[in-house]
Design a protein around this motif. Structure first.
Motif, PDB file in Angstrom:
ATOM      1  N   CYS A  80       0.842  -1.196   0.000  1.00  0.00           N
ATOM      2  CA  CYS A  80       0.000   0.000   0.000  1.00  0.00           C
ATOM      3  C   CYS A  80       0.877   1.246   0.000  1.00  0.00           C
ATOM      4  CB  CYS A  80      -0.901  -0.019   1.231  1.00  0.00           C
ATOM      5  SG  CYS A  80      -2.005   1.406   1.320  1.00  0.00           S
ATOM      6  N   HIS A  82       0.112   4.062   1.044  1.00  0.00           N
ATOM      7  CA  HIS A  82      -0.133   4.963   2.176  1.00  0.00           C
ATOM      8  C   HIS A  82       0.945   4.788   3.241  1.00  0.00           C
ATOM      9  CE1 HIS A  82      -2.245   5.836   6.131  1.00  0.00           C
ATOM     10  NE2 HIS A  82      -1.945   6.995   5.598  1.00  0.00           N
ATOM     11  N   ALA A  83       0.990   3.627   3.855  1.00  0.00           N
ATOM     12  CA  ALA A  83       1.970   3.441   4.925  1.00  0.00           C
ATOM     13  C   ALA A  83       2.668   2.089   4.848  1.00  0.00           C
ATOM     14  CB  ALA A  83       1.317   3.618   6.286  1.00  0.00           C
ATOM     15  N   GLY A  84       2.522   1.422   3.724  1.00  0.00           N
ATOM     16  CA  GLY A  84       3.337   0.233   3.496  1.00  0.00           C
ATOM     17  C   GLY A  84       2.761  -1.091   3.930  1.00  0.00           C
ATOM     18  N   CYS A  85       1.507  -1.152   4.326  1.00  0.00           N
ATOM     19  CA  CYS A  85       0.904  -2.450   4.625  1.00  0.00           C
ATOM     20  C   CYS A  85       0.788  -3.250   3.327  1.00  0.00           C
ATOM     21  CB  CYS A  85      -0.491  -2.281   5.197  1.00  0.00           C
ATOM     22  SG  CYS A  85      -0.543  -1.643   6.867  1.00  0.00           S
ATOM     23  N   CYS A  97      -6.926  -2.132   1.258  1.00  0.00           N
ATOM     24  CA  CYS A  97      -5.947  -2.218   2.331  1.00  0.00           C
ATOM     25  C   CYS A  97      -6.676  -2.077   3.656  1.00  0.00           C
ATOM     26  CB  CYS A  97      -4.896  -1.118   2.186  1.00  0.00           C
ATOM     27  SG  CYS A  97      -3.679  -1.153   3.514  1.00  0.00           S
ATOM     28  N   CYS A  99      -5.426  -1.714   6.593  1.00  0.00           N
ATOM     29  CA  CYS A  99      -4.781  -0.905   7.639  1.00  0.00           C
ATOM     30  C   CYS A  99      -5.537   0.384   7.907  1.00  0.00           C
ATOM     31  CB  CYS A  99      -3.337  -0.605   7.263  1.00  0.00           C
ATOM     32  SG  CYS A  99      -2.258  -2.027   7.507  1.00  0.00           S
ATOM     33  N   HIS A 100      -5.826   1.142   6.839  1.00  0.00           N
ATOM     34  CA  HIS A 100      -6.542   2.404   7.041  1.00  0.00           C
ATOM     35  C   HIS A 100      -7.642   2.599   6.002  1.00  0.00           C
ATOM     36  CE1 HIS A 100      -2.265   2.810   8.256  1.00  0.00           C
ATOM     37  NE2 HIS A 100      -2.819   3.187   9.383  1.00  0.00           N
ATOM     38  N   GLY A 101      -7.930   1.576   5.230  1.00  0.00           N
ATOM     39  CA  GLY A 101      -9.091   1.629   4.352  1.00  0.00           C
ATOM     40  C   GLY A 101      -8.873   2.134   2.938  1.00  0.00           C
ATOM     41  N   SER A 102      -7.636   2.260   2.499  1.00  0.00           N
ATOM     42  CA  SER A 102      -7.422   2.699   1.119  1.00  0.00           C
ATOM     43  C   SER A 102      -7.903   1.635   0.148  1.00  0.00           C
ATOM     44  CB  SER A 102      -5.937   2.957   0.871  1.00  0.00           C
ATOM     45  OG  SER A 102      -5.518   4.096   1.582  1.00  0.00           O
ATOM     46  N   PRO A 115      -6.880   6.804   2.736  1.00  0.00           N
ATOM     47  CA  PRO A 115      -5.956   7.939   2.728  1.00  0.00           C
ATOM     48  C   PRO A 115      -4.790   7.862   1.742  1.00  0.00           C
ATOM     49  CG  PRO A 115      -5.498   6.539   4.609  1.00  0.00           C
ATOM     50  CD  PRO A 115      -6.741   5.996   3.960  1.00  0.00           C
TER      51      PRO A 115
HETATM   52 FE1  FES Z   1      -2.833   1.005   3.493  1.00  0.00          FE
HETATM   53 FE2  FES Z   1      -2.767   2.939   5.355  1.00  0.00          FE
HETATM   54  S1  FES Z   1      -1.239   1.458   4.855  1.00  0.00           S
HETATM   55  S2  FES Z   1      -4.371   2.412   4.025  1.00  0.00           S
END
Ligand code: FES
Length: 135
Positions: A80, A82-85, A97, A99-102, A115
């Protein structure tokens, strides 16, 4: 005058020669060669592993393969932006994703919901018969 100093760096060519993989014996014994390393040309998936209108995440290889339309395969980084998940699921035309819903499009990796603000980078694949490989 002989204050001449010359620094000659002969980089150890011997070290590079240690990488020979000498498996060249033409044994012809009908061996099963399914242990290809994860590199260009290695099989990633079978076309039947990837649903039409959806996709499959290969977490250990950090890649997601999608099939937006019948017989049309795409692949993207599964990391991802956004933050690498590692993305968690594919459904409803998006790569999601948890982690935060992207959410990202299965067609081109574009951001459908934040995000995250950048698309998932495409990965190059080739499809031969029913085999999907890294290009
Ligand atoms: Fe994927 Fe934040 S790491 S939405």
């Amino acid at each position: 005058m002989h204050a001449r100093r010359r620094t000659v760096l002969t980089a150890g060519a011997a070290g590079a020669a240690a990488l020979t993989t000498g498996c060249g014996s033409p044994d012809g014994g009908g061996g099963d060669e399914s242990s290809a390393p994860d590199s260009a040309g290695a099989e990633l998936a079978r076309t039947s592993d990837v649903p039409v209108g959806g996709g499959t995440i290969f977490k250990d290889r950090r890649i997601v393969v999608t099939q937006p339309a019948d017989g049309r395969f795409k692949a993207f980084s599964a990391v991802c932006t956004h933050a690498g998940c590692i993305v968690s699921s594919v459904g409803d035309g998006t790569i999601d994703c948890a982690c935060h819903g992207s959410r990202f499009s299965i067609t081109d990796g574009a951001v459908e919901a934040g995000p995250a603000s950048r698309p998932l980078p495409a990965e190059r694949i080739t499809v031969e018969g029913d085999s999907i490989r890294r290009a």
